[in-house]
Design a protein around this motif. Structure first.
Motif, mmCIF file in Angstrom:
data_model
loop_
_atom_site.group_PDB
_atom_site.id
_atom_site.type_symbol
_atom_site.label_atom_id
_atom_site.label_comp_id
_atom_site.label_asym_id
_atom_site.label_seq_id
_atom_site.Cartn_x
_atom_site.Cartn_y
_atom_site.Cartn_z
ATOM 1 N N GLY A 160 0.788 -1.225 0.000
ATOM 2 C CA GLY A 160 0.000 0.000 0.000
ATOM 3 C C GLY A 160 0.818 1.271 0.000
ATOM 4 N N ASN A 161 1.756 1.400 0.919
ATOM 5 C CA ASN A 161 2.523 2.640 1.002
ATOM 6 C C ASN A 161 3.497 2.799 -0.146
ATOM 7 O OD1 ASN A 161 1.323 3.860 3.197
ATOM 8 N ND2 ASN A 161 2.644 2.858 4.685
ATOM 9 N N ARG A 162 3.905 1.692 -0.748
ATOM 10 C CA ARG A 162 4.744 1.807 -1.944
ATOM 11 C C ARG A 162 3.944 2.429 -3.089
ATOM 12 N NH1 ARG A 162 8.339 -3.015 -4.768
ATOM 13 N NH2 ARG A 162 8.278 -2.182 -6.907
ATOM 14 N N ILE A 163 2.709 1.983 -3.274
ATOM 15 C CA ILE A 163 1.861 2.569 -4.315
ATOM 16 C C ILE A 163 1.517 4.011 -3.968
ATOM 17 C CG2 ILE A 163 -0.427 2.445 -5.404
ATOM 18 C CD1 ILE A 163 -0.174 -0.603 -5.286
ATOM 19 N N LEU A 164 1.255 4.280 -2.688
ATOM 20 C CA LEU A 164 0.948 5.648 -2.260
ATOM 21 C C LEU A 164 2.100 6.584 -2.593
ATOM 22 C CD1 LEU A 164 -0.868 7.652 -0.701
ATOM 23 C CD2 LEU A 164 0.312 6.917 1.386
ATOM 24 N N LYS A 165 3.326 6.136 -2.380
ATOM 25 C CA LYS A 165 4.500 6.958 -2.678
ATOM 26 C C LYS A 165 4.533 7.340 -4.154
ATOM 27 C CE LYS A 165 9.554 6.869 -2.296
ATOM 28 N NZ LYS A 165 10.720 6.037 -1.847
ATOM 29 N N ARG A 166 4.264 6.375 -5.020
ATOM 30 C CA ARG A 166 4.269 6.682 -6.462
ATOM 31 C C ARG A 166 3.101 7.588 -6.838
ATOM 32 N NH1 ARG A 166 5.952 2.768 -11.417
ATOM 33 N NH2 ARG A 166 5.223 4.081 -13.149
ATOM 34 N N TYR A 167 1.950 7.348 -6.257
ATOM 35 C CA TYR A 167 0.769 8.192 -6.503
ATOM 36 C C TYR A 167 1.059 9.644 -6.144
ATOM 37 C CZ TYR A 167 -4.080 9.835 -5.511
ATOM 38 O OH TYR A 167 -5.263 10.530 -5.440
ATOM 39 N N ARG A 168 1.646 9.846 -4.978
ATOM 40 C CA ARG A 168 1.965 11.209 -4.560
ATOM 41 C C ARG A 168 3.025 11.832 -5.457
ATOM 42 N NH1 ARG A 168 2.258 10.587 2.072
ATOM 43 N NH2 ARG A 168 -0.007 10.717 2.444
ATOM 44 N N ALA A 169 4.029 11.051 -5.835
ATOM 45 C CA ALA A 169 5.078 11.572 -6.717
ATOM 46 C C ALA A 169 4.498 11.953 -8.074
ATOM 47 C CB ALA A 169 6.189 10.539 -6.877
ATOM 48 N N GLY A 286 -3.176 5.221 -13.631
ATOM 49 C CA GLY A 286 -2.204 4.468 -14.407
ATOM 50 C C GLY A 286 -0.874 4.319 -13.694
ATOM 51 N N GLU A 287 -0.451 5.374 -12.992
ATOM 52 C CA GLU A 287 0.795 5.300 -12.222
ATOM 53 C C GLU A 287 0.663 4.301 -11.077
ATOM 54 O OE1 GLU A 287 3.918 7.074 -12.485
ATOM 55 O OE2 GLU A 287 3.136 7.210 -14.512
ATOM 56 N N MET A 288 -0.477 4.322 -10.408
ATOM 57 C CA MET A 288 -0.704 3.353 -9.330
ATOM 58 C C MET A 288 -0.663 1.927 -9.862
ATOM 59 S SD MET A 288 -3.825 5.436 -7.506
ATOM 60 C CE MET A 288 -4.072 4.351 -6.119
ATOM 61 N N ALA A 289 -1.319 1.704 -10.994
ATOM 62 C CA ALA A 289 -1.353 0.368 -11.576
ATOM 63 C C ALA A 289 0.036 -0.069 -12.044
ATOM 64 C CB ALA A 289 -2.340 0.331 -12.732
ATOM 65 N N ALA A 294 4.724 -3.719 -11.034
ATOM 66 C CA ALA A 294 6.090 -3.954 -10.562
ATOM 67 C C ALA A 294 6.084 -4.784 -9.278
ATOM 68 C CB ALA A 294 6.796 -2.617 -10.326
ATOM 69 N N ILE A 295 5.144 -4.500 -8.405
ATOM 70 C CA ILE A 295 5.013 -5.249 -7.151
ATOM 71 C C ILE A 295 4.695 -6.715 -7.430
ATOM 72 C CG2 ILE A 295 3.421 -5.531 -5.192
ATOM 73 C CD1 ILE A 295 3.410 -2.436 -4.997
ATOM 74 N N LEU A 296 3.837 -6.961 -8.408
ATOM 75 C CA LEU A 296 3.525 -8.343 -8.790
ATOM 76 C C LEU A 296 4.749 -9.037 -9.375
ATOM 77 C CD1 LEU A 296 0.030 -7.859 -10.442
ATOM 78 C CD2 LEU A 296 0.506 -9.215 -8.399
ATOM 79 N N HIS A 297 5.461 -8.336 -10.238
ATOM 80 C CA HIS A 297 6.638 -8.913 -10.881
ATOM 81 C C HIS A 297 7.701 -9.304 -9.853
ATOM 82 C CE1 HIS A 297 9.694 -9.588 -13.957
ATOM 83 N NE2 HIS A 297 10.512 -8.796 -13.277
ATOM 84 N N GLU A 298 7.813 -8.513 -8.794
ATOM 85 C CA GLU A 298 8.809 -8.775 -7.754
ATOM 86 C C GLU A 298 8.332 -9.793 -6.724
ATOM 87 O OE1 GLU A 298 9.862 -5.004 -6.043
ATOM 88 O OE2 GLU A 298 10.054 -4.084 -8.031
ATOM 89 N N GLY A 299 7.085 -10.215 -6.818
ATOM 90 C CA GLY A 299 6.562 -11.191 -5.869
ATOM 91 C C GLY A 299 6.156 -10.602 -4.532
ATOM 92 N N ILE A 300 6.016 -9.277 -4.458
ATOM 93 C CA ILE A 300 5.608 -8.628 -3.208
ATOM 94 C C ILE A 300 4.130 -8.897 -2.933
ATOM 95 C CG2 ILE A 300 5.433 -6.429 -1.983
ATOM 96 C CD1 ILE A 300 8.310 -7.420 -2.496
ATOM 97 N N ALA A 301 3.329 -8.945 -3.992
ATOM 98 C CA ALA A 301 1.915 -9.322 -3.882
ATOM 99 C C ALA A 301 1.687 -10.598 -4.672
ATOM 100 C CB ALA A 301 1.014 -8.206 -4.406
ATOM 101 N N ARG A 302 0.729 -11.401 -4.231
ATOM 102 C CA ARG A 302 0.463 -12.678 -4.876
ATOM 103 C C ARG A 302 -0.405 -12.546 -6.128
ATOM 104 N NH1 ARG A 302 1.348 -17.311 -1.751
ATOM 105 N NH2 ARG A 302 2.130 -16.911 0.347
#
Length: 332
Positions: A160-169, A286-289, A294-302
């Motif tokens: 969540g906070n990783r996506i939030l960081k990109r959203y804010r950026a 689109g930035e959030m997605a 990237a999170i899926l590719h890295e295996g952070i989310a299932r």
């Protein structure tokens, strides 16, 4: 059982619980008798030794690794060898927090979302040593508390906070390109969010993320200066200081465009460049997605659905849109 650093902090904690239960009574969620019984079931103390017989401890101190390690050193000393030890960290690497904890198989991350008595999401973050039974305990706790659990891998900010960081950026990026702050917020409200990214930062406080960035800089990481950093350095931390991205009249929460902010940021912004609300929302979603992929590719989310659950139940993503992964599923 509530453990605090001093008697004053214990009293403040109990008072906050009292206020939460009183609010539940006013809303008809609890009877006065139920509220009194729940408060009576809470014991506050400054003595770690009171935790000697507990089954589970959740640490929720300030996001500074030295402070957290000191807490777990005490927990490792006084708690049972089989007691589950959890950290509520939202950004820090739980493996580093757990360093030196006796029997690390009993350790995991349980990231509750604020306010924890309201928000349904619980990110469950196992470390490599976490035992399967301990991970299962995290999910069982979520069910007991009526939370929606999502397992997350280890990275800065988890899901969540990783996506939030990109959203804010990305939102700041639009402002740098000349899109008005208020236009960005209005576009995201029109998309279904209760608040836009800048209004939400003013409510929560700009200094929280600022301190995290400063900590990373002090640790030697190359963290670019953000527009939010400029505001915090000027004393603008959000509603609590009377101004953040917006100005606020005393006692008011209604955001007003800020000439002071325009002056502070003028050297970093392009000329005004209006953008259609739909285009703003499409860009930010689109930035959030993209970060989700990237999170899926890295295996952070299932699974994509896990990311959508996090965004809907932890960050106010409009549920009728399904979440950023579902909403952008046809964009590729």
């Amino acid at each position: 059982m509530l453990i605090e650093r001093d008697a004053e902090a214990v009293a403040r904690g109990i008072a906050k619980l009292q206020a939460i239960f009183d609010g539940a009574v006013k809303r008809g969620k609890l009877t006065p008798e139920q509220a009194a019984a729940r408060l009576a079931g809470v014991t506050g103390t400054t003595e770690y030794a009171a935790l000697a017989g507990v089954d589970l401890v959740i640490e929720a101190v300030f996001e500074e690794i030295g402070v957290k390690r000191a807490v777990f050193a005490e927990l490792g000393r006084v708690c049972r060898a089989d007691a589950v030890l959890a950290t509520n960290t939202s950004y820090l690497d739980p493996r580093l927090i757990a360093a030196g904890v006796p029997n690390p198989r009993r350790f995991l991350g349980l990231h509750f979302f604020s306010p924890a008595n309201v928000m349904k999401l619980l990110e469950i973050v196992p470390v490599p040593d976490t035992a399967p039974a301990v991970l299962a305990t995290g999910f069982a706790l979520a069910r007991l508390l009526g939370k929606i659990p999502v397992e997350a891998g280890i990275c800065e900010g988890f899901i969540g906070n990783r996506i939030l960081k990109r959203y804010r950026a990305a939102a700041e990026g639009l402002v740098r390109r000349g899109v008005a702050i208020a236009a960005v917020d209005a576009a995201m409200r029109a998309h279904g969010f209760a608040m836009g990214p800048f209004e939400a930062q003013d409510l929560g406080g700009l200094d929280i993320a600022f301190l995290q960035r400063e900590g990373a800089r002090q640790a030697g990481q190359a963290v670019p200066e953000t527009l939010g950093d400029v505001l915090v350095r000027a004393g603008r931390k959000g509603q609590k200081t009377g101004g953040g991205w917006y100005d606020y009249a005393p006692g008011e929460r209604r955001p007003q465009p800020s000439p002071a902010v325009a002056g502070l940021l003028s050297s970093q912004l392009a000329a005004a460049a209006p953008m259609a609300p739909e285009a703003i929302a499409q860009h930010l979603v689109g930035e959030m997605a993209a970060e989700g992929r990237a999170i899926l590719h890295e295996g952070i989310a299932r699974a994509p659905a896990d990311i959508d659950l996090v965004e809907i139940h932890g960050y106010g993503y409009p549920r009728w849109r399904g979440g950023p992964m579902f909403e952008t599923r046809d964009r590729g």
